[in-house]
Motif scaffolding. Structure first.
Motif, short mmCIF file in Angstrom:
data_model
loop_
_atom_site.label_atom_id
_atom_site.label_comp_id
_atom_site.label_asym_id
_atom_site.label_seq_id
_atom_site.Cartn_x
_atom_site.Cartn_y
_atom_site.Cartn_z
N ARG A 48 11.35 6.87 -1.89
CA ARG A 48 12.35 5.78 -2.63
C ARG A 48 11.65 4.88 -3.59
NH1 ARG A 48 9.67 1.02 -0.81
NH2 ARG A 48 8.42 1.16 1.07
N ALA A 49 12.01 4.18 -4.23
CA ALA A 49 11.26 3.52 -5.23
C ALA A 49 10.38 2.47 -4.89
CB ALA A 49 12.25 2.65 -6.38
N GLY A 50 9.06 3.01 -4.61
CA GLY A 50 8.04 1.98 -4.26
C GLY A 50 7.28 1.56 -5.53
N THR A 51 6.41 0.70 -5.18
CA THR A 51 5.74 -0.11 -6.20
C THR A 51 4.14 -0.15 -6.16
OG1 THR A 51 5.76 -2.40 -5.10
CG2 THR A 51 7.76 -1.58 -6.43
N ALA A 52 3.49 -0.40 -7.19
CA ALA A 52 2.18 -0.36 -7.16
C ALA A 52 1.57 -1.46 -6.41
CB ALA A 52 1.46 -0.24 -8.59
N SER A 53 2.24 -2.69 -6.54
CA SER A 53 1.65 -3.71 -5.91
C SER A 53 2.05 -3.44 -4.46
CB SER A 53 2.45 -5.00 -6.32
OG SER A 53 3.89 -5.01 -6.01
N GLU A 54 3.10 -2.99 -4.11
CA GLU A 54 3.32 -2.58 -2.41
C GLU A 54 2.21 -1.93 -1.88
OE1 GLU A 54 7.15 -1.22 0.55
OE2 GLU A 54 7.18 -1.20 -1.72
N VAL A 55 2.07 -0.70 -2.50
CA VAL A 55 1.07 0.23 -1.95
C VAL A 55 -0.34 -0.46 -2.09
CG1 VAL A 55 0.67 1.52 -3.98
CG2 VAL A 55 0.00 2.53 -1.83
N GLY A 56 -0.77 -1.08 -3.17
CA GLY A 56 -2.01 -1.92 -3.21
C GLY A 56 -2.34 -2.92 -2.16
N ALA A 57 -1.25 -3.65 -1.77
CA ALA A 57 -1.33 -4.64 -0.76
C ALA A 57 -1.72 -3.99 0.69
CB ALA A 57 0.03 -5.52 -0.71
N LEU A 58 -0.83 -2.74 0.78
CA LEU A 58 -1.24 -2.19 2.00
C LEU A 58 -2.58 -1.40 2.04
CD1 LEU A 58 2.31 -0.25 2.65
CD2 LEU A 58 1.55 -2.16 3.98
N LEU A 59 -2.81 -0.75 0.93
CA LEU A 59 -4.31 -0.16 1.12
C LEU A 59 -5.27 -1.47 1.24
CD1 LEU A 59 -3.82 2.13 -1.64
CD2 LEU A 59 -4.57 2.71 0.54
N ARG A 60 -5.23 -2.57 0.58
CA ARG A 60 -6.14 -3.70 0.82
C ARG A 60 -6.33 -4.05 2.07
NH1 ARG A 60 -4.14 -7.05 -2.71
NH2 ARG A 60 -2.89 -8.44 -1.20
N GLY A 61 -5.07 -4.07 2.92
CA GLY A 61 -5.05 -4.59 4.26
C GLY A 61 -5.78 -3.55 4.88
N TRP A 62 -5.71 -2.51 4.86
CA TRP A 62 -6.34 -1.32 5.59
C TRP A 62 -7.82 -1.54 5.51
CZ3 TRP A 62 -4.78 0.91 9.82
CH2 TRP A 62 -3.31 1.07 9.99
N ARG A 63 -8.31 -1.68 4.02
CA ARG A 63 -9.43 -1.89 3.63
C ARG A 63 -10.21 -2.81 4.35
NH1 ARG A 63 -12.32 -4.71 0.39
NH2 ARG A 63 -10.49 -5.55 -0.58
N GLU A 64 -9.66 -3.89 3.99
CA GLU A 64 -10.17 -5.36 5.02
C GLU A 64 -10.17 -5.03 6.45
OE1 GLU A 64 -7.32 -8.18 3.72
OE2 GLU A 64 -8.75 -8.60 1.63
N GLU A 65 -9.18 -4.45 7.06
CA GLU A 65 -9.39 -4.30 8.47
C GLU A 65 -10.42 -3.49 9.05
OE1 GLU A 65 -6.04 -2.49 11.63
OE2 GLU A 65 -5.54 -4.31 10.52
N ARG A 66 -10.73 -2.42 8.22
CA ARG A 66 -11.76 -1.37 8.39
C ARG A 66 -13.10 -2.07 8.01
NH1 ARG A 66 -8.38 0.44 10.76
NH2 ARG A 66 -7.60 2.48 10.96
N ARG A 67 -13.03 -3.26 7.41
CA ARG A 67 -14.28 -4.25 6.88
C ARG A 67 -15.20 -3.06 6.01
NH1 ARG A 67 -16.39 -6.98 12.55
NH2 ARG A 67 -14.37 -8.09 13.06
#
Length: 279
Positions: A17-36
């Motif tokens: 589907r038509a994803g966006t850079a900001s959408e995947v970026g927010a998800l990756l940031r969330g995983w990075r912060e969760e993993r500390r």
């Protein structure tokens, strides 16, 4: 079953589907912060730069498909959620979710059955991501004998079977310790997987009333406590087990990634002798 399984069965991905850079970026940031993990640490792991990681997370740079997967690998993102990251970036999911009863899973099912049967007379079972029992051997069936029908109705759930006050809980001599171990195990998985279904199961079983089984009068000096044993009453005696859990290395399918094989290793000679005599 998801349409992804059918689309990927022959190696073809579902339409992105038509994803966006900001959408995947927010998800990756969330995983990075969760993993500390800091941006610099992640950059070093992924052979990148903190600047590029920052640009990806803020949507200023769209990551390639391979870079999304590389970051997901270094952040220990579950396989199911790696598909979500790819979709958010506008790429096709990489990992299928094939039903276990699909013909392509024949070899897997046969291998699991052989492993479970080979472990008899000792108990062993296979569970999925929410502890529903996929397969079990006769050693497990013997321990569950006599439990009420509502707990044995499919899908059987290992956590409910063990912790429900009408399940195995009243028979477990060290219930408080074993219950604490299981709940802590689920907490770790919830933190790793972000699973709503697993969270709901945790809240259910954590709310079960806990009866005091009385003092466990086992002689501590009989066997070394190299791991927490499960001590359970069975047919007038107390059986003692050490639990071991195995998963598949580098799974390429969501279904396979979420399977776990639990084996109960007898923790003392008396348990070994009893089970071998029963077998």
């Amino acid at each position: 079953m998801t349409t992804l399984a059918a689309d990927r069965r022959n190696g073809k991905g579902a339409a992105p589907r038509a994803g966006t850079a900001s959408e995947v970026g927010a998800l990756l940031r969330g995983w990075r912060e969760e993993r500390r993990v800091s941006q610099l640490e992640l950059a070093l792991r992924a052979d990148s730069s903190a600047r590029h990681i920052s640009f990806v997370e803020t949507g200023r740079s769209k990551p390639s498909e391979e870079f999304v997967l590389k970051l997901a690998e270094h952040l220990d993102v579950p396989v199911r959620d790696r598909n979500a990251l790819l979709l958010a970036a506008g790429y096709a999911p990489r990992f299928p979710q094939t039903p276990l009863d699909d013909p392509s899973m024949d070899a897997l099912r046969a291998g699991l059955d052989q492993l479970l049967q080979g472990y008899e007379p000792f108990p062993a079972l296979v569970v999925d991501a929410t502890y529903d029992v996929v397969a079990a051997n006769r050693g497990i069936a013997a321990l569950l004998d006599g439990l009420p029908g509502h707990l044995l109705a499919p899908p059987l759930n290992a956590m409910r079977l063990v912790l429900h006050p009408e399940g195995l809980a009243p028979k477990i001599r060290n219930l408080r310790e074993w219950r604490g171990h299981l709940l802590h195990q689920m907490e770790r998985q919830i933190a790793l997987q972000r699973s709503g279904a697993l969270r709901a199961l945790y809240e259910e079983v954590a709310a079960y009333p806990v009866a005091d089984p009385g003092e466990d009068t086992a002689a501590d000096g009989q066997v070394p406590h190299f791991a927490l044993p499960l001590r359970i009453e069975h047919e007038g005696r107390v059986l003692s087990f050490i639990s071991s859990i195995s998963t598949f290395n580098t799974p390429m399918d969501v279904t396979v990634a979420e399977l776990a094989v639990e084996t109960l290793l007898p923790a003392d000679p008396a348990t070994v002798k009893y089970l071998q005599n029963q077998g």
